[in-house]
Design an enzyme around this catalytic site. Sequence first.
Site, mmCIF file in Angstrom:
data_model
loop_
_atom_site.group_PDB
_atom_site.id
_atom_site.type_symbol
_atom_site.label_atom_id
_atom_site.label_comp_id
_atom_site.label_asym_id
_atom_site.label_seq_id
_atom_site.Cartn_x
_atom_site.Cartn_y
_atom_site.Cartn_z
ATOM 1 N N GLY A 1 -32.616 2.710 -36.638
ATOM 2 C CA GLY A 1 -32.144 3.231 -37.913
ATOM 3 C C GLY A 1 -31.940 2.104 -38.900
ATOM 4 O O GLY A 1 -31.626 0.971 -38.494
ATOM 5 N N GLN B 1 -29.600 -2.570 -46.345
ATOM 6 C CA GLN B 1 -29.787 -3.628 -45.346
ATOM 7 C C GLN B 1 -30.966 -4.543 -45.682
ATOM 8 O O GLN B 1 -31.084 -5.629 -45.121
ATOM 9 C CB GLN B 1 -29.959 -3.024 -43.945
ATOM 10 N N CYS C 1 -25.974 -2.560 -34.704
ATOM 11 C CA CYS C 1 -26.457 -2.510 -36.084
ATOM 12 C C CYS C 1 -27.354 -3.719 -36.310
ATOM 13 O O CYS C 1 -26.997 -4.839 -35.911
ATOM 14 C CB CYS C 1 -25.276 -2.539 -37.047
ATOM 15 N N LEU C 2 -28.483 -3.505 -36.963
ATOM 16 C CA LEU C 2 -29.394 -4.621 -37.241
ATOM 17 C C LEU C 2 -28.737 -5.670 -38.136
ATOM 18 O O LEU C 2 -29.158 -6.826 -38.124
ATOM 19 C CB LEU C 2 -30.683 -4.104 -37.882
ATOM 20 N N HIS D 1 -23.854 6.757 -38.844
ATOM 21 C CA HIS D 1 -23.865 5.297 -38.952
ATOM 22 C C HIS D 1 -24.622 4.862 -40.211
ATOM 23 O O HIS D 1 -24.142 4.027 -40.986
ATOM 24 C CB HIS D 1 -24.510 4.700 -37.689
ATOM 25 N N GLU D 2 -25.818 5.424 -40.413
ATOM 26 C CA GLU D 2 -26.640 5.027 -41.571
ATOM 27 C C GLU D 2 -26.013 5.506 -42.878
ATOM 28 O O GLU D 2 -26.065 4.801 -43.891
ATOM 29 C CB GLU D 2 -28.066 5.551 -41.434
ATOM 30 N N HIS E 1 -23.519 3.125 -44.261
ATOM 31 C CA HIS E 1 -24.093 1.996 -45.010
ATOM 32 C C HIS E 1 -24.213 2.326 -46.503
ATOM 33 O O HIS E 1 -24.053 1.446 -47.351
ATOM 34 C CB HIS E 1 -25.490 1.650 -44.485
HETATM 35 C C1 QAP Z 1 -27.797 2.418 -35.881
HETATM 36 O O1 QAP Z 1 -28.896 0.569 -34.970
HETATM 37 C C2 QAP Z 1 -27.358 3.210 -34.696
HETATM 38 O O2 QAP Z 1 -27.658 -6.018 -32.275
HETATM 39 C C3 QAP Z 1 -29.129 1.725 -35.699
HETATM 40 O O3 QAP Z 1 -29.746 -7.519 -31.512
HETATM 41 C C4 QAP Z 1 -26.390 2.713 -33.850
HETATM 42 O O4 QAP Z 1 -31.078 0.153 -34.805
HETATM 43 C C5 QAP Z 1 -27.903 4.434 -34.432
HETATM 44 C C6 QAP Z 1 -30.351 -3.674 -32.960
HETATM 45 C C7 QAP Z 1 -25.974 3.458 -32.754
HETATM 46 C C8 QAP Z 1 -27.480 5.164 -33.336
HETATM 47 C C9 QAP Z 1 -26.523 4.666 -32.482
HETATM 48 C C10 QAP Z 1 -29.097 -4.201 -32.867
HETATM 49 C C11 QAP Z 1 -31.430 -4.433 -32.562
HETATM 50 C C12 QAP Z 1 -30.587 -2.323 -33.486
HETATM 51 C C13 QAP Z 1 -28.901 -5.484 -32.373
HETATM 52 C C14 QAP Z 1 -29.949 -0.217 -34.585
HETATM 53 C C15 QAP Z 1 -29.994 -6.259 -31.984
HETATM 54 C C16 QAP Z 1 -31.259 -5.732 -32.081
HETATM 55 C C17 QAP Z 1 -29.629 -1.503 -33.952
HETATM 56 CO CO CO Z 2 -26.274 -0.353 -39.280
#
Ligand code: QAP
Ligand code: CO
Length: 173
Positions: A45, A50, A95-96, A137-138, A141
């Site tokens: 996501g 971001q 979270c990215l 979550h999104e 943001h």
């Molecule tokens: C948000 O999160 C989310 O720390 C999206 O090293 C969170 O894509 C959606 C990511 C929880 C549903 C449930 C995070 C990749 C990606 C990191 C992400 C990393 C590499 C997070």
């Molecule tokens: Co995020």
Amino acid sequence: MILDIIAYPDRRLKDVSKEVNTFTNDLHFLLDDMYDTMIASNGIGLAAIQIGRSIRALIINLPDEEGEQHKEQLLEMINPRISQAEGNIMYQEGCLSVPGFYEDIERYELVTVTYHDRNGKSCTLQANELLSVAIQHEMDHLDGKLFIEKLPYGRRKKFEKEYKKNQRSKKSA
Ligand code: QAP
Ligand code: CO
């Protein structure tokens, strides 16, 4: 095109994003760049802020049972609004923009979301489980909120300490 992802504690992540009024090519190019950027970083996501664009646009692409992402499953939500919410669930979020950190966060279990697609068409979606969590979550943001702000004081302190340590070791690597 793959763009840089803004990382905490960059202040731009606190910006409240603006409503989208025109569903033209520049929105479509932005959504395409968001997708390329999210996939390149192994994300599921991403919100426009971001990558530094403060407009109310987000994308979500959940993996299937085999853990594979399919672009046909891509959700693009413009100006999303939660019209109904029910129940609570805990989910381990990441979270990215907060790389390397994951924590259990409580969210609504079931949400009904109204939004526009990339062409401005009105849509309604009911979501549960991971999709519901991802949408919430999104959407946070878009209001300048990060999941770490939901942590209780003790866990937030632990996060700040760990995250700083991580960033130092990244820099010297
Ligand atoms: C948000 O999160 C989310 O720390 C999206 O090293 C969170 O894509 C959606 C990511 C929880 C549903 C449930 C995070 C990749 C990606 C990191 C992400 C990393 C590499 C997070
Ligand atoms: Co995020």
